[in-house]
Design an enzyme around this catalytic site. Structure first.
Site, PDB file in Angstrom:
ATOM      1  CG  LEU A  31      -1.640  -1.313   1.306  1.00 53.18           C
ATOM      2  CD1 LEU A  31      -2.828  -1.096   2.475  1.00 53.18           C
ATOM      3  CD2 LEU A  31      -2.710  -1.380   0.048  1.00 53.18           C
ATOM      4  CG  HIS A  32       1.017   3.409  -3.220  1.00 52.90           C
ATOM      5  ND1 HIS A  32      -0.094   4.299  -3.675  1.00 52.90           N
ATOM      6  CD2 HIS A  32       0.954   2.630  -4.250  1.00 52.90           C
ATOM      7  CE1 HIS A  32      -0.735   3.756  -4.721  1.00 52.90           C
ATOM      8  NE2 HIS A  32      -0.014   2.685  -5.048  1.00 52.90           N
ATOM      9  CG  HIS A  35      -3.166   1.491  -2.376  1.00 52.85           C
ATOM     10  ND1 HIS A  35      -1.836   1.281  -2.451  1.00 52.85           N
ATOM     11  CD2 HIS A  35      -3.740   0.604  -3.464  1.00 52.85           C
ATOM     12  CE1 HIS A  35      -1.680   0.347  -3.623  1.00 52.85           C
ATOM     13  NE2 HIS A  35      -2.813   0.140  -3.960  1.00 52.85           N
ATOM     14  CD  GLN A  59      -5.597  -8.076 -11.286  1.00 50.25           C
ATOM     15  OE1 GLN A  59      -6.628  -8.124 -10.760  1.00 50.25           O
ATOM     16  NE2 GLN A  59      -4.931  -7.025 -11.451  1.00 50.25           N
ATOM     17  CB  SER A 183       2.545   2.627  -9.345  1.00 47.76           C
ATOM     18  OG  SER A 183       2.660   1.254  -9.591  1.00 47.76           O
ATOM     19  CB  SER A 184       2.194  -1.684  -5.738  1.00 47.19           C
ATOM     20  OG  SER A 184       1.204  -1.345  -5.161  1.00 47.19           O
TER      21      SER A 184
HETATM   22  P1  AMP Z   1      -3.593  -1.862  -7.067  1.00 50.34           P
HETATM   23  O1  AMP Z   1      -3.298  -2.395  -5.594  1.00 50.34           O
HETATM   24  O2  AMP Z   1      -2.425  -1.383  -7.908  1.00 50.34           O
HETATM   25  O3  AMP Z   1      -4.381  -2.983  -7.710  1.00 50.34           O
HETATM   26  O4  AMP Z   1      -4.618  -0.425  -6.761  1.00 50.34           O
HETATM   27  C1  AMP Z   1      -5.726  -0.767  -6.085  1.00 50.34           C
HETATM   28  C2  AMP Z   1      -6.713   0.388  -6.370  1.00 50.34           C
HETATM   29  O5  AMP Z   1      -5.697   1.630  -6.014  1.00 50.34           O
HETATM   30  C3  AMP Z   1      -7.002   0.491  -7.682  1.00 50.34           C
HETATM   31  O6  AMP Z   1      -8.498   1.039  -8.000  1.00 50.34           O
HETATM   32  C4  AMP Z   1      -6.131   1.677  -8.377  1.00 50.34           C
HETATM   33  O7  AMP Z   1      -6.560   2.251  -9.515  1.00 50.34           O
HETATM   34  C5  AMP Z   1      -5.935   2.483  -7.329  1.00 50.34           C
HETATM   35  N1  AMP Z   1      -4.706   3.266  -7.242  1.00 50.34           N
HETATM   36  C6  AMP Z   1      -3.253   2.609  -7.380  1.00 50.34           C
HETATM   37  N2  AMP Z   1      -2.509   3.677  -7.550  1.00 50.34           N
HETATM   38  C7  AMP Z   1      -3.182   4.868  -7.249  1.00 50.34           C
HETATM   39  C8  AMP Z   1      -2.531   6.289  -7.362  1.00 50.34           C
HETATM   40  N3  AMP Z   1      -1.491   6.574  -7.609  1.00 50.34           N
HETATM   41  N4  AMP Z   1      -3.879   7.208  -7.011  1.00 50.34           N
HETATM   42  C9  AMP Z   1      -5.144   6.893  -7.148  1.00 50.34           C
HETATM   43  N5  AMP Z   1      -5.513   5.561  -7.151  1.00 50.34           N
HETATM   44  C10 AMP Z   1      -4.463   4.606  -7.263  1.00 50.34           C
END
Ligand code: AMP
Length: 274
Positions: A31-32, A35, A59, A183-184
């Site tokens: 998480l960042h 999230h 996916q 982004s992760s």
């Molecule tokens: P993930 O863990 O990358 O699958 O992301 C989970 C959710 O967080 C998804 O709806 C992503 O679009 C959202 N998300 C990821 N990075 C960002 C970001 N930098 N800003 C806003 N939402 C994000």
């Protein structure tokens, strides 16, 4: 904060919340602050916030991407506890998928361009897992990031057809001070590539500043060239915000989409143009 792995346990926990509104934030962990912005939006909107942490194998079109996807469950749980999340759902694969009933929904162009074209089967995996989550959790609201804009459109389509009772809320892309979309995957960039990756946002801003309906094809080429100066781009495309087609007229709302590789890390970003 309750941490739940089993489906039955989830069911029991949610049965207690039947009178309160539920907000759901699906994630793949590591998480960042991006999230966290979704979690905050859920906490503002709903009475009870559920966050899932699940790296969804269906996916991933590239096995090494799945193998190398960053994991930090312990740290994630500390963050979620601090955010005062009500329930964390971290199922294992067999358990989550064991009673799956596949859904078929028409996606039109959404499933043939940009990420769908480059990552074959990716969105089918996304639909499979979100369909399972929505059935299990049946939230009032579900929160998705603008960063994965095509995913947001596809989830909207799934929801419109199968889960009309759920409201999908798109949260703005959260960025580093430099402009890089959080982004992760950024955690796997070398420090040189991390510095270079800042340029992606600069190209998007350049595109926004110079966008005009009539110059868009030329602008796509210029931006692709700019990306290739510091990375290996897969696409830079300007498309409609609603259906991702690219043949509409002046009155359309347009958005620019980029995917590029730094080392073996693939990054995507997008920006609204008008
Ligand atoms: P993930 O863990 O990358 O699958 O992301 C989970 C959710 O967080 C998804 O709806 C992503 O679009 C959202 N998300 C990821 N990075 C960002 C970001 N930098 N800003 C806003 N939402 C994000």
């Amino acid at each position: 904060m309750r941490i739940v792995k089993q489906l039955q346990e989830l069911n029991d926990a949610l049965a207690f919340e039947s009178k309160r509104s539920i907000g759901f934030v699906p994630t793949m962990g590591f998480l960042h602050d991006g999230h966290r912005s979704l979690i905050n939006a859920s906490k503002k909107r709903a009475d009870f916030t559920v966050v899932s942490i699940f790296i969804n194998p269906t996916q991933f079109n590239n096995p090494s991407d799945l193998k190398n996807y960053p994991v930090s469950l312990k740290q994630d749980l500390i963050i979620l506890e601090k955010e005062d999340v009500d329930l964390v759902f971290c199922p294992d694969f067999d358990n989550l998928y064991k009673n799956e009933k596949l859904v078929e929904i028409p996606l039109g162009t959404l499933d043939s361009v940009l990420e769908a074209k480059k990552r074959k089967g990716h969105f089918h995996g996304v639909i499979r897992v979100v369909n399972l989550f929505f059935k299990l959790i049946n939230p009032n609201y579900a929160f998705f990031g603008e960063k994965d804009y095509q995913q947001y459109l596809i989830i909207n389509q799934l929801t419109k057809i199968v889960f009309p009772q759920i409201e999908i809320i798109m949260c703005p892309t959260h960025r580093e001070q430099s402009g890089l979309a959080m982004s992760s995957r950024n955690s796997r960039l070398s420090s040189e590539d991390f510095d270079r990756s800042i340029e992606i946002y600069k190209v998007l801003i350049f595109c926004k500043k110079n966008f005009d309906f009539s110059n868009r094809v030329e602008l796509e080429k210029i931006c692709l060239k700019k990306l290739s100066k510091f990375s290996k781009p897969e696409y830079f495309e300007i498309r409609h915000s609603d259906d991702l087609l690219n043949n509409g007229g002046k009155l359309k709302i347009w958005r620019a989409f980029a995917a590029t590789n730094l080392g073996d890390i693939r990054l995507i970003d997008n920006i609204a143009l008008n």
